[in-house]
Design a protein around this motif. Structure first.
Motif, mmCIF file in Angstrom:
data_model
loop_
_atom_site.group_PDB
_atom_site.id
_atom_site.type_symbol
_atom_site.label_atom_id
_atom_site.label_comp_id
_atom_site.label_asym_id
_atom_site.label_seq_id
_atom_site.Cartn_x
_atom_site.Cartn_y
_atom_site.Cartn_z
ATOM 1 N N GLY A 56 0.788 -1.225 0.000
ATOM 2 C CA GLY A 56 0.000 0.000 0.000
ATOM 3 C C GLY A 56 0.818 1.271 0.000
ATOM 4 O O GLY A 56 0.267 2.371 -0.100
ATOM 5 N N GLN A 57 2.155 1.139 0.101
ATOM 6 C CA GLN A 57 3.025 2.313 0.055
ATOM 7 C C GLN A 57 3.602 2.464 -1.354
ATOM 8 O O GLN A 57 3.980 1.463 -1.985
ATOM 9 C CB GLN A 57 4.176 2.172 1.060
ATOM 10 N N TYR A 65 6.483 0.733 -3.239
ATOM 11 C CA TYR A 65 7.669 1.139 -2.491
ATOM 12 C C TYR A 65 8.733 0.061 -2.430
ATOM 13 O O TYR A 65 9.929 0.358 -2.372
ATOM 14 C CB TYR A 65 7.269 1.540 -1.063
ATOM 15 N N ILE A 66 8.336 -1.219 -2.463
ATOM 16 C CA ILE A 66 9.292 -2.312 -2.288
ATOM 17 C C ILE A 66 10.388 -2.298 -3.349
ATOM 18 O O ILE A 66 11.482 -2.827 -3.131
ATOM 19 C CB ILE A 66 8.556 -3.677 -2.303
ATOM 20 N N PHE A 67 10.133 -1.623 -4.484
ATOM 21 C CA PHE A 67 11.161 -1.604 -5.529
ATOM 22 C C PHE A 67 12.375 -0.760 -5.113
ATOM 23 O O PHE A 67 13.473 -0.972 -5.624
ATOM 24 C CB PHE A 67 10.585 -1.092 -6.852
ATOM 25 N N HIS A 68 12.192 0.180 -4.211
ATOM 26 C CA HIS A 68 13.346 0.948 -3.719
ATOM 27 C C HIS A 68 14.296 0.062 -2.904
ATOM 28 O O HIS A 68 15.498 0.024 -3.205
ATOM 29 C CB HIS A 68 12.877 2.147 -2.893
ATOM 30 N N PRO A 69 13.818 -0.681 -1.878
ATOM 31 C CA PRO A 69 14.744 -1.574 -1.169
ATOM 32 C C PRO A 69 15.388 -2.621 -2.081
ATOM 33 O O PRO A 69 16.565 -2.964 -1.895
ATOM 34 C CB PRO A 69 13.860 -2.236 -0.112
ATOM 35 N N LEU A 70 14.632 -3.105 -3.075
ATOM 36 C CA LEU A 70 15.213 -4.073 -4.015
ATOM 37 C C LEU A 70 16.325 -3.427 -4.842
ATOM 38 O O LEU A 70 17.352 -4.058 -5.113
ATOM 39 C CB LEU A 70 14.124 -4.634 -4.939
#
Length: 737
Positions: A56-57, A65-70
């Motif tokens: 949801g972020q 958003y998870i693509f940034h940490p990846l």
């Protein structure tokens, strides 16, 4: 088609592309080249957990958003970091931005991962903190976590790099603020740790966002020159490869243009035009051994004319971050100046990866590869000491900034021990580098058998012996010339404690006076009243109360009122605070009117500065009143001592030797001259402004009479004083007599 629909489609296409390039499968394809399957499985598990937490972020670019940490993990995977670092990279924002807690991360992925994630997480901003203070606190937390595990800073640097790559979606002001922070903090940290792959990209992206116009102009200029000389790199590469092969030296030669930020910094620091920048082109020669490095250097110097003052041997004397290489600048084809760096394959790997080499797979643990980590830990040990001595996060960050630019100078102790210091470091910096107590008591230094001041900058190869004295202690003027963070923090630490002691003594005297006016005595105070006061003021003891009064943060009259607790007794006459001149930093003498013993004076309490003493008729001293506590009655003590600055204005005939005669007259009265300013006035009359020191008004009167006797002096007055009379008037009276 409506615009919102088009926007959603664009986001969907962009997310699909990012999934292919930066999704978990793309990351795993990189990991398969060096990690075992069981560790890759843990990385996948971390991705599933992170994706669930960040559900949801979305980023400002529109993708989940998870693509940034990846993407952060991908940067570290390309550096061949271990799986613990990659797991921490994928989870680096879950503690800060999701309901996940540190203990939960530790239970699922281990204490190491939880420590790294917690170290990268920013602190919550307190309501009374500015943005800069909150940033400084978070950076201090990061630096301290980094002292326990260097992988904390590796994750943070990769995080900052990906944020810089995607900075275009931010508002202009935020882009420039983030870029400035990158150039001032994160790129220098990467340089300090020897991670040049990250440093170079951080600098170029920071430059492009911090100074976009300068970046565009410089980029066009570099491309224009490169277009005219597009064959130069290939020509030099071919010649070097061929000649080294003929000499039996196996080498790989790589040519490149210098990064734009490096070119910009050289132009700015040395005040050069673009065409004057020397080493716009750089060549790297990679060989098998250190012996081959020096043989290759001879070959290079036989091909192109070297510039002798532009040679550095960082193999014999490695940089503070462990970097080793031979650097030489030469006159290349068509008169173009080029820089050549020569190093071994291992040295090249360390130059690119720095401390990251410690965790990379398929590498041995030889001494050369451990050197960058050892140097980094020595630096971090210094940061721990700075942190221990520095209460304020802003001061801590200032000390860190000082240490982030590690151009070195090497000096020797009398016993032959080598000390590495930052370029421009002074003898006092060396004293503090050896031991804090040595720095605190230093008075001078023997440098190559010559006695020199502590402010003397050191040069490579000098032998230095520090001279100490038991009575010596740090003073604030030392901060004007020290260059190292350790020296600066040690001096500030000492000055704060010194000022705290002086403030406590002054605060005790001020409260004693305020209580006396109410018919009370500090020694006879009821312990119950003191306990109530401490709870009310939220102070641990009366010493802290005295300190807050002495430095102006609390008013003695208000504290006395709280202690009075209904008592109406008062003395007939309020006592004045006697100024002895030995109070130190807790009492400051105003520079506007420069009071001296014998002058009528008044005291003004300034928060954080203690009491500022003005002349009674000084306009700047007419602030507040005694009832509000901003003023305090002061008189000169009968035991006053010391020397006090006074500004004199001397008018005399504009002839050679005027200043010398005035200086001689002052010396006869044992007056020191701290500052002189000379100004011509109406051609025939010159005006001198002198800052001199006197003990009291009697001493000042004797000095004025001595100067007035000089035949070439027309007038002498004390600045700001209306009582001084001109010598011309005096001589006129004498003539009449």
């Amino acid at each position: 088609m409506e615009l919102p629909v088009i926007s959603r489609l664009n986001t969907a296409f962009r997310t699909s592309r990012i999934t292919r390039e930066f999704g978990i499968d793309a990351l795993v394809s990189v990991l398969e080249s060096y990690l075992p399957d069981d560790e890759i499985a843990i990385v996948r598990e971390a991705h599933e957990y992170g994706a669930a937490m960040h559900a949801g972020q979305f980023r400002k670019t529109g993708e989940p958003y998870i693509f940034h940490p990846l993407a952060v993990a991908r940067i570290l995977a390309e550096m061949r970091m271990d799986y613990t670092t990659l797991v921490a990279a994928i989870l680096h924002d879950v503690i800060e931005d999701t309901p996940a807690a540190k203990h939960e991360v530790a239970e699922r992925f281990g204490e190491e991962v939880a420590h790294i994630v917690d170290g990268v997480s920013k602190l919550d901003r307190a309501t009374d903190q500015s943005r800069e203070e909150a940033q400084a606190e978070s950076l201090r937390k990061l630096m301290m976590a980094m002292t326990d595990d260097l992988r904390v800073i590796l994750v943070k640097l990769a995080d900052r790099l990906h944020n810089m790559r995607t900075l275009a979606t931010m508002a202009t002001e935020k882009r420039r603020r983030v870029a400035r922070e990158t150039l001032e903090i994160y790129a220098p940290i990467a340089h300090r740790l020897g991670i040049h792959t990250l440093r170079n990209e951080l600098e170029d992206l920071g430059f492009a966002n911090r100074y976009p116009k300068r970046h565009r102009v410089l980029k066009r200029s570099v491309e224009a020159v490169a277009g005219r000389r597009k064959d130069l790199i290939r020509e030099v590469e071919d010649k070097l490869n061929r000649r080294l092969s003929e000499e039996g030296i196996g080498a790989a030669v790589f040519g490149r243009r210098k990064n734009l930020y490096g070119v910009y910094q050289k132009m700015r620091k040395k005040h050069l035009r673009f065409l004057d920048v020397m080493d716009l082109y750089g060549f790297r020669v990679i060989v098998d051994s250190e012996d081959a490095c020096y043989r290759a250097l001879g070959v290079v110097h036989s091909m192109y004319q070297p510039i002798s003052e532009q040679f550095n041997d960082y193999i014999a004397c490695p940089k503070v971050n462990g970097y080793q290489s031979l650097h030489t600048t030469l006159i290349g084809p068509k008169g173009v100046k080029i820089e050549v760096q020569i190093r071994t394959r291992d040295q090249n790997h360390i130059a690119e990866s720095g401390v990251a080499a410690h965790w990379q797979y398929k590498l041995g643990r030889d001494q050369a590869r451990q050197a960058p980590e050892q140097r980094a830990r020595e630096w971090l040990a210094g940061l721990v000491e700075v942190n221990r001595r520095t209460a304020n996060a802003m001061d801590f960050m200032e000390s860190v900034r000082v240490d982030l630019f590690p151009d070195e100078v090497y000096v020797f102790s009398p016993k032959g021990q080598i000390y590495r210091l930052v370029k421009g470091a002074t003898a006092l910096d060396l004293a503090y580098a050896i031991h804090t107590d040595l720095g605190n008591s230093a008075v001078s230094a023997w440098i190559d058998d010559h006695l020199q001041a502590l402010s003397t900058p050191l040069s490579n190869g000098q032998q230095v012996r520090i001279v100490t004295a038991r009575h010596q202690s740090p003073n604030a003027t030392w901060l004007n010339f020290v260059k190292t963070g350790k020296a600066r923090s040690a001096i500030l630490h000492h000055l704060r404690h010194q000022r705290a002691d002086e403030s406590r003594r002054l605060g005790r005297r001020l409260l004693t006076m305020a209580l006396h006016e109410r018919g009370m005595s500090l020694r006879k105070l009821d312990p119950d009243k003191i306990e109530v006061l401490l709870k009310t003021l939220k102070e641990p003891d009366m010493e802290r109360v005295f300190e807050s009064i002495g430095n102006g943060r609390r008013m003695a009259s208000l504290v006395a009122h709280q202690l009075e607790s209904g008592s109406t007794a008062s003395s007939d006459k309020p006592h004045a605070l006697a100024i002895e001149g030995t109070e130190g930093m807790a009492v400051e003498f105003a520079g506007c009117c420069r009071p001296i013993p014998g002058d009528r004076i008044r005291g003004v309490i300034r928060s954080g500065r203690g009491i500022v003493i003005h002349q009674a008729n000084c306009k700047n001293g007419l602030v507040g009143d005694r009832q509000s506590g901003t003023q305090v009655d002061v008189v000169w003590s009968e035991n006053v001592n010391g020397e006090y600055p006074v500004e004199l204005r001397v008018q005399g005939e504009n002839k050679r030797g005027l200043l010398g005669r005035v200086a001689t007259a002052l010396a006869e009265e044992e007056c020191s001259i701290d500052h002189v300013k000379i100004k011509d006035k109406q051609g025939d009359i010159a005006e001198l402004s002198l800052l001199v020191t006197v003990s009291d008004r009697t001493h000042l009167s004797r000095m004025l009479r001595q100067v007035r006797k000089l035949p070439s002096v027309v007038k002498v007055v004390r600045a700001g004083s209306e009582s001084s009379v001109s010598d011309a008037a005096q001589r006129s009276k004498q003539d009449k007599k």
